[in-house]
Write a protein that holds these residues in place. Structure first.
Motif: not given
Length: 130
Positions: A1-27
């Motif tokens: 929600t808008k009131d519970d915006f905490d970047i560190i608390r909501h950082m999840m390992p599935c976010y590493f799929a973003i650099p994974l997809s960019i690196a896969g495209f680069g490969t």
């Protein structure tokens, strides 16, 4: 929600799929570049598309930047909220995402291998230095 915006608390390992997809495209771009000409020398013809080397280098740089940012955020989260990370580790839906962290690192190392070497190493053990 808008009131519970905490970047560190909501950082999840599935976010590493973003650099994974960019690196896969680069490969894919690296395999379509002149880097593989020696492997396919007999099959080069007018229909072969060779992409510029800068394309995979840019993808590698962008993926590395995202990886470092997400790595720092997730490391902070690991120390700040260890119980949340432990819960994600044992969760059967979220725990496979932890593999994206190491797979992304391997793809980035593959992409940057040619740029990192200053001089060729001697011997059978040639490794990328990150």
């Amino acid at each position: 929600t808008k009131d519970d915006f905490d970047i560190i608390r909501h950082m999840m390992p599935c976010y590493f799929a973003i650099p994974l997809s960019i690196a896969g495209f680069g490969t894919a771009m690296k395999l379509a570049s002149s880097w593989t000409n020696s492997f396919r020398a007999a099959r080069l013809d007018d229909t072969t598309i060779i992409v510029p080397d800068a394309w995979y280098q840019v993808c590698a740089t962008i993926a590395a930047i995202f990886y470092i940012i997400f790595g720092v955020l997730f490391s902070i989260r690991l120390f700040k909220y260890p119980n949340k990370v432990r819960t994600e580790w044992v969760c059967p839906q979220r725990s496979p995402s932890f593999g994206a962290i190491t797979i992304t690192l391997m793809l980035i190392a593959f992409l940057m291998y040619d740029q990192i070497r200053d001089e060729p190493e001697e011997g059978p053990h040639k490794t990328a230095r990150i």
